[in-house]
Design an enzyme around this catalytic site. Structure first.
Site, mmCIF file in Angstrom:
data_model
loop_
_atom_site.group_PDB
_atom_site.id
_atom_site.type_symbol
_atom_site.label_atom_id
_atom_site.label_comp_id
_atom_site.label_asym_id
_atom_site.label_seq_id
_atom_site.Cartn_x
_atom_site.Cartn_y
_atom_site.Cartn_z
ATOM 1 N N GLU A 168 34.823 35.462 37.757
ATOM 2 C CA GLU A 168 35.861 35.671 38.765
ATOM 3 C C GLU A 168 35.650 34.904 40.076
ATOM 4 O OE1 GLU A 168 37.278 39.579 39.460
ATOM 5 O OE2 GLU A 168 37.451 40.036 37.333
ATOM 6 N N GLU A 361 36.606 41.167 30.420
ATOM 7 C CA GLU A 361 36.537 42.478 31.084
ATOM 8 C C GLU A 361 37.883 43.169 30.968
ATOM 9 O OE1 GLU A 361 35.262 42.663 35.181
ATOM 10 O OE2 GLU A 361 33.619 41.263 34.795
HETATM 11 C C1 BGC Z 1 34.285 42.229 38.320
HETATM 12 C C2 BGC Z 1 33.335 43.368 38.237
HETATM 13 C C3 BGC Z 1 33.976 44.581 38.868
HETATM 14 C C4 BGC Z 1 35.188 44.963 38.067
HETATM 15 C C5 BGC Z 1 35.944 46.143 38.620
HETATM 16 C C6 BGC Z 1 35.686 42.580 38.066
HETATM 17 O O1 BGC Z 1 36.410 42.155 39.145
HETATM 18 O O2 BGC Z 1 33.860 41.151 37.538
HETATM 19 O O3 BGC Z 1 32.151 43.005 38.855
HETATM 20 O O4 BGC Z 1 33.085 45.634 38.962
HETATM 21 O O5 BGC Z 1 36.064 43.894 37.942
HETATM 22 O O6 BGC Z 1 36.421 45.915 39.884
#
Ligand code: BGC
Length: 589
Positions: A168, A361
């Site tokens: 990100e 993610e």
């Molecule tokens: C990031 C994580 C973060 C998650 C939730 C992503 O933006 O890679 O580090 O904890 O989302 O906010």
């Protein structure tokens, strides 16, 4: 496009993600140097309850227990990041052998438990010493990053095949260098922000080359994991579909929350035209060879997606945000749940960049508690998981090449400026005792992963009943070939069916006839060109699939009540003053 299937493909990767600073703790042990996050969290009021990552989940000392739990909950791949200052305390120069040993042990333990390691090289914890040398504002940051990557490749690539260069970039550049709410807490102007972004892109490209050149495993699989800003159409109308696509492709002023400023250099080797117009003089000077470095071929495009913004077409046709209603399900962060985001995100990305997608993610935060019976009944997360995986399945069933899904996160952890308030894990952490408790959602996830996604079929409702294949193919064809002069007959020919059959099936599932749908789609496409480019109207007509300008203007007037020229003028006059149009601030955080 991959072949059509209504199942998750064989070999689909079911994983979970974490990041070093969020879970490891041991912030100054065994020779680790400080990172920008170690320094940032020492400042008062930077994080919720002034929390920091000094201990976090103590994963540094408890990784064996964590890996045993991962195995227990059926995780087949684990995406973790390596702490740069644990490997090189000053960011360059001396290598910390104890840091190497930690990751050596972690990787071996994963492999012993049949869990595939997926390494993220950088997840925001820049060595503090490098910050003092200018951090990402220094062009040398790309060299520093390449050297650090080389160490990782030399030491770990005999066992690690999957690499993610950077997590990100939008986040650590925007929040760390523009709004100042993340480390290192800077509030810079756009020229500096875009310079730091450019160096980040160079660092990505250099790392890709280093992995390809030096990997001991013959075929390393390399990608990156940008934040995917997803805009979902509020309805299936041609206008809303076009508005959502326009927002997805948008580059907005005053920040770097967007997809294309990042993705285009990496895949196409250039900044996008609309971004160059938006940022104007703030764009850093770059040479063609910079873009050769940045656009080294990658094997997959990672998408971090946890929420989406619903949009509809404004009266003038541009994207307008649809505010979430009273009944919208929200996460503890306040993010509205829009499960479609994980359908549209991969669809847009794979159509644009023609690369396999991995969901690097996807996760949900809530106030999870250990209940009277010792369990964590996190039904909201189960709901989130199922709905999102159903959407992902829909993308796959339409032929989008999605190779894997990593849930964010394996366990609750330090959520940056939110400290320990937000719990994203499949495993609950008691931060006083470090006791781990598997949440109910982890058992749901285990069942889904073990059946390679088959078990979520039972949660599909009639509303998930999909459009007939032929109708979907027709819509896809129209979208992709809008600049060509096809008609229903040629379209049916391409799809190898009879024009009457196609028209009938289309009308059954959409409220408009196929003929009107195509006309609307062409006009919508042309309106986008009128809004976002300066090309002359004859060319707009041509690029929207009309035989000539006269015919184009006639249809345009029929559908919008004005000529293309009037529309362009009116849009430009109103767009600066309309408060509901999408801007970069409508994306995360
Ligand atoms: C990031 C994580 C973060 C998650 C939730 C992503 O933006 O890679 O580090 O904890 O989302 O906010």
């Amino acid at each position: 496009m991959s072949k059509k299937t209504d199942r998750f493909p064989d070999g689909f990767i079911w994983g979970a993600s974490t990041a070093a600073y969020q879970i490891e703790g041991a912030w100054n042990e065994d020779g680790k140097g400080p990172s920008v996050w170690d320094m940032f969290t020492q400042q008062k009021d930077r994080t919720w309850k002034n929390s920091d990552g000094k201990i976090a989940c103590d994963h540094y000392h408890r990784y064996k227990e964590d890996i045993a739990l991962m195995r227990q909950i059926g995780i087949k791949a684990y995406r973790f990041s390596i702490s740069w200052p644990r490997i090189m305390p000053n960011g360059t120069g001396k290598v910390n052998e104890k840091g190497i040993a930690f990751y050596d042990n972690l990787i071996n333990e994963l492999l012993d438990n049949d869990i595939e390691p997926w390494v993220t090289i950088f997840h925001w914890d820049l060595p503090y010493d490098l910050f003092l040398r200018g951090g990402w504002l220094n062009r040398k940051s790309a060299d520093w990053f390449a050297n650090y990557t080389k160490i990782l490749v030399d030491r770990f690539s005999d066992r690690v095949k999957h690499w993610i260069t950077i997590n990100e970039p939008q986040c650590f550049i925007q929040l760390g260098h523009k709004s100042g709410t993340h480390a290192p807490g800077l509030q810079l102007g756009m020229p500096e922000v875009l310079l730091a972004a450019h160096h980040t892109l160079l660092a990505h490209g250099r790392a890709v080359s280093v992995i390809r050149e030096y990997s001991k495993s013959k075929k390393p699989i390399i990608g990156w994991a940008p934040a995917c800003s997803v805009y979902c159409p509020a309805t299936q109308s041609v206008e809303d579909l076009a508005a959502a696509r326009q927002a997805f492709n948008g580059v907005f002023p005053d920040g770097v929350w967007n997809n294309r400023w990042w993705g285009d250099p990496v895949v196409f080797g250039c900044y996008p035209e609309n971004g160059l117009r938006t940022f104007g003089d703030a764009v850093p000077k770059a040479t063609a060879s910079d873009f050769d470095i940045i656009s080294q071929p990658i094997d997959f495009y990672g998408c971090n997606i946890s929420h989406g913004v619903l949009v509809k077409a404004s009266a003038m046709g541009g994207p307008e945000k649809v505010e979430s209603g009273q009944n919208t399900n929200l996460s503890l962060y306040g993010w509205p749940q829009v499960p479609d985001c994980i359908y549209w995100g991969p669809k847009y990305i794979s159509e644009l960049y023609s690369l396999p997608v991995v969901i690097t993610e996807n996760g949900f935060t809530d106030i999870d508690q250990v209940h009277f019976d010792g369990a964590v009944h996190d039904s909201n997360r189960i709901n989130f998981l199922i709905k999102h995986l159903l959407s992902l399945r829909k993308a796959i069933s339409e032929g989008i090449d999605v190779r894997g899904y990593f849930h964010w996160s394996y366990c609750d952890n330090f959520e940056w400026q939110e400290g320990y308030r937000q719990r994203f894990g499949l495993v609950h952490i008691d931060y006083n005792t470090q006791k781990r408790t598997i949440k109910d959602s982890a058992f749901t996830y285990k069942g889904i992963a073990e059946s390679n996604g088959e078990s979520i079929k039972m949660f599909a409702t009639d509303s998930e009943d999909e459009l007939p294949y032929i109708v979907k193919e027709a819509v896809n064809y129209i979208e992709r070939n809008i600049s060509e002069q096809f008609n229903i007959k040629t379209l049916a020919n391409k799809l190898r069916c009879h024009p009457d059959f196609l028209s009938r099936r289309f009308k059954q599932h959409y409220e408009v006839s196929l003929k009107d749908y195509i006309r609307h789609a062409r006009i919508e496409f042309s309106r986008n060109l009128l809004r976002t480019t300066n090309i002359i109207i004859d060319d707009v007509a041509d690029r929207s699939g009309f035989s000539d300008r006269i015919r184009y203007s006639k249809v345009f007037r029929e559908l919008t009540g004005m000529t293309p020229g009037q529309y362009r003028k009116q849009y430009r006059e109103t767009s600066d003053t309309s408060p509901n149009l999408i801007s970069g601030n409508d994306t995360p955080r």
